[in-house]
Write a protein that holds these residues in place. Structure first.
Motif, PDB file in Angstrom:
ATOM      1  N   ILE A 298      -3.760  -3.304  85.840  1.00 29.02           N
ATOM      2  CA  ILE A 298      -3.836  -4.468  86.935  1.00 29.02           C
ATOM      3  C   ILE A 298      -5.192  -4.786  86.863  1.00 29.02           C
ATOM      4  O   ILE A 298      -5.668  -6.085  86.760  1.00 29.02           O
ATOM      5  CB  ILE A 298      -3.518  -3.868  88.587  1.00 29.02           C
ATOM      6  N   MET A 299      -6.264  -3.838  87.064  1.00 21.68           N
ATOM      7  CA  MET A 299      -7.639  -4.221  87.215  1.00 21.68           C
ATOM      8  C   MET A 299      -8.051  -4.788  85.736  1.00 21.68           C
ATOM      9  O   MET A 299      -9.234  -5.823  85.993  1.00 21.68           O
ATOM     10  CB  MET A 299      -8.579  -2.939  87.413  1.00 21.68           C
ATOM     11  N   LYS A 300      -7.621  -4.376  84.495  1.00 21.26           N
ATOM     12  CA  LYS A 300      -8.047  -5.069  83.535  1.00 21.26           C
ATOM     13  C   LYS A 300      -7.595  -6.606  83.300  1.00 21.26           C
ATOM     14  O   LYS A 300      -8.244  -7.400  83.107  1.00 21.26           O
ATOM     15  CB  LYS A 300      -7.255  -4.192  82.211  1.00 21.26           C
ATOM     16  N   LEU A 301      -6.191  -6.839  83.842  1.00 20.21           N
ATOM     17  CA  LEU A 301      -5.828  -8.119  83.857  1.00 20.21           C
ATOM     18  C   LEU A 301      -6.703  -8.954  84.949  1.00 20.21           C
ATOM     19  O   LEU A 301      -7.000 -10.279  84.767  1.00 20.21           O
ATOM     20  CB  LEU A 301      -4.400  -8.200  84.389  1.00 20.21           C
ATOM     21  N   VAL A 302      -7.026  -8.624  85.883  1.00 15.30           N
ATOM     22  CA  VAL A 302      -7.809  -8.921  87.151  1.00 15.30           C
ATOM     23  C   VAL A 302      -9.129  -9.463  86.763  1.00 15.30           C
ATOM     24  O   VAL A 302      -9.583 -10.554  86.861  1.00 15.30           O
ATOM     25  CB  VAL A 302      -7.627  -8.454  88.453  1.00 15.30           C
ATOM     26  N   ARG A 303      -9.768  -8.560  85.947  1.00 13.28           N
ATOM     27  CA  ARG A 303     -11.059  -8.709  85.503  1.00 13.28           C
ATOM     28  C   ARG A 303     -10.978  -9.964  84.331  1.00 13.28           C
ATOM     29  O   ARG A 303     -11.847 -10.970  84.421  1.00 13.28           O
ATOM     30  CB  ARG A 303     -11.762  -7.478  84.724  1.00 13.28           C
ATOM     31  N   HIS A 304     -10.121  -9.803  83.388  1.00 14.46           N
ATOM     32  CA  HIS A 304      -9.778 -10.733  82.543  1.00 14.46           C
ATOM     33  C   HIS A 304      -9.576 -12.291  83.041  1.00 14.46           C
ATOM     34  O   HIS A 304     -10.146 -13.281  82.598  1.00 14.46           O
ATOM     35  CB  HIS A 304      -8.637 -10.604  81.508  1.00 14.46           C
ATOM     36  N   ILE A 305      -8.567 -12.265  84.009  1.00 16.41           N
ATOM     37  CA  ILE A 305      -8.300 -13.613  84.479  1.00 16.41           C
ATOM     38  C   ILE A 305      -9.448 -14.270  85.539  1.00 16.41           C
ATOM     39  O   ILE A 305      -9.840 -15.247  85.277  1.00 16.41           O
ATOM     40  CB  ILE A 305      -7.191 -13.451  85.473  1.00 16.41           C
ATOM     41  N   LYS A 306     -10.341 -13.381  85.921  1.00 14.17           N
ATOM     42  CA  LYS A 306     -11.484 -13.734  86.800  1.00 14.17           C
ATOM     43  C   LYS A 306     -12.454 -14.313  86.051  1.00 14.17           C
ATOM     44  O   LYS A 306     -13.038 -15.357  86.347  1.00 14.17           O
ATOM     45  CB  LYS A 306     -11.840 -12.550  87.606  1.00 14.17           C
ATOM     46  N   LYS A 307     -12.839 -13.885  84.868  1.00 14.43           N
ATOM     47  CA  LYS A 307     -13.717 -14.288  83.921  1.00 14.43           C
ATOM     48  C   LYS A 307     -13.311 -15.640  83.571  1.00 14.43           C
ATOM     49  O   LYS A 307     -14.336 -16.614  83.284  1.00 14.43           O
ATOM     50  CB  LYS A 307     -13.996 -13.107  82.855  1.00 14.43           C
ATOM     51  N   LEU A 308     -12.004 -15.826  83.101  1.00 13.49           N
ATOM     52  CA  LEU A 308     -11.859 -16.906  82.585  1.00 13.49           C
ATOM     53  C   LEU A 308     -11.954 -18.154  83.626  1.00 13.49           C
ATOM     54  O   LEU A 308     -12.154 -19.238  83.387  1.00 13.49           O
ATOM     55  CB  LEU A 308     -10.012 -17.028  82.187  1.00 13.49           C
ATOM     56  N   VAL A 309     -11.283 -17.890  85.039  1.00 14.65           N
ATOM     57  CA  VAL A 309     -11.496 -18.805  86.031  1.00 14.65           C
ATOM     58  C   VAL A 309     -12.822 -19.228  86.171  1.00 14.65           C
ATOM     59  O   VAL A 309     -13.384 -20.424  86.571  1.00 14.65           O
ATOM     60  CB  VAL A 309     -10.882 -18.255  87.188  1.00 14.65           C
ATOM     61  N   LYS A 310     -13.684 -17.993  86.163  1.00 16.35           N
ATOM     62  CA  LYS A 310     -15.117 -18.414  86.508  1.00 16.35           C
ATOM     63  C   LYS A 310     -15.806 -19.446  85.273  1.00 16.35           C
ATOM     64  O   LYS A 310     -16.658 -20.246  85.275  1.00 16.35           O
ATOM     65  CB  LYS A 310     -15.938 -17.149  86.592  1.00 16.35           C
ATOM     66  N   LYS A 311     -15.398 -19.100  84.027  1.00 14.36           N
ATOM     67  CA  LYS A 311     -15.893 -19.663  82.868  1.00 14.36           C
ATOM     68  C   LYS A 311     -15.268 -21.192  82.691  1.00 14.36           C
ATOM     69  O   LYS A 311     -16.095 -21.993  82.566  1.00 14.36           O
ATOM     70  CB  LYS A 311     -15.410 -18.927  81.590  1.00 14.36           C
ATOM     71  N   TYR A 312     -14.097 -21.306  83.146  1.00 13.49           N
ATOM     72  CA  TYR A 312     -13.610 -22.653  82.932  1.00 13.49           C
ATOM     73  C   TYR A 312     -13.593 -23.703  84.259  1.00 13.49           C
ATOM     74  O   TYR A 312     -13.236 -24.676  84.252  1.00 13.49           O
ATOM     75  CB  TYR A 312     -12.424 -22.831  82.090  1.00 13.49           C
ATOM     76  N   ASN A 313     -13.573 -23.065  85.287  1.00 15.78           N
ATOM     77  CA  ASN A 313     -13.598 -23.375  86.393  1.00 15.78           C
ATOM     78  C   ASN A 313     -12.325 -24.477  86.727  1.00 15.78           C
ATOM     79  O   ASN A 313     -12.296 -25.771  86.999  1.00 15.78           O
ATOM     80  CB  ASN A 313     -14.880 -24.283  86.657  1.00 15.78           C
ATOM     81  N   PHE A 314     -10.967 -23.876  86.494  1.00 20.71           N
ATOM     82  CA  PHE A 314      -9.830 -24.519  86.276  1.00 20.71           C
ATOM     83  C   PHE A 314      -9.532 -25.604  87.745  1.00 20.71           C
ATOM     84  O   PHE A 314      -9.938 -25.112  88.950  1.00 20.71           O
ATOM     85  CB  PHE A 314      -8.393 -23.819  86.130  1.00 20.71           C
ATOM     86  N   ASP A 315      -8.880 -26.606  87.701  1.00 27.52           N
ATOM     87  CA  ASP A 315      -8.571 -27.582  88.743  1.00 27.52           C
ATOM     88  C   ASP A 315      -7.254 -26.896  89.615  1.00 27.52           C
ATOM     89  O   ASP A 315      -7.242 -26.697  90.762  1.00 27.52           O
ATOM     90  CB  ASP A 315      -8.198 -28.818  88.452  1.00 27.52           C
TER      91      ASP A 315
END
Length: 92
Positions: free
Chosen positions: A49-66
């Motif tokens: 869970i924590m690995k996935l959360v870190r990865h998703i958080k990094k992607l959202v921060k990098k790309y700032n999805f709408d």
């Protein structure tokens, strides 16, 4: 006065403890970028869970999805992993 507009960006998630599907759509990127985040080798559910959360958080921060879309849970599922999947959905 003109208003700058940008084409929307999207992320879609198919959350899983073993192989989470991730799709990202950018205006300049067609077809959509898709891949899997594999966590099957990790034994502990919280580590997954924590690995996935870190990865998703990094992607959202990098790309700032709408918008981010998450596939719904399987409410007919049973067994030990059901609680962990619910925890994963809650954390994300």
């Amino acid at each position: 006065m003109s208003i700058m507009r940008h084409d929307p960006t999207y992320m879609a998630l198919d959350l899983s403890l073993n192989s989470t599907g991730i799709a990202m759509m950018f205006p300049e990127d067609y077809p959509t970028t898709t891949y899997y985040d594999k966590t099957k080798k990790l034994k502990d559910h919280m580590d997954k869970i924590m690995k996935l959360v870190r990865h998703i958080k990094k992607l959202v921060k990098k790309y700032n999805f709408d918008k981010v879309f998450i596939e719904g849970q399987s409410y007919g599922s049973r067994g030990r992993g059901t609680l962990s999947i619910a925890q994963l959905h809650g954390v994300v």
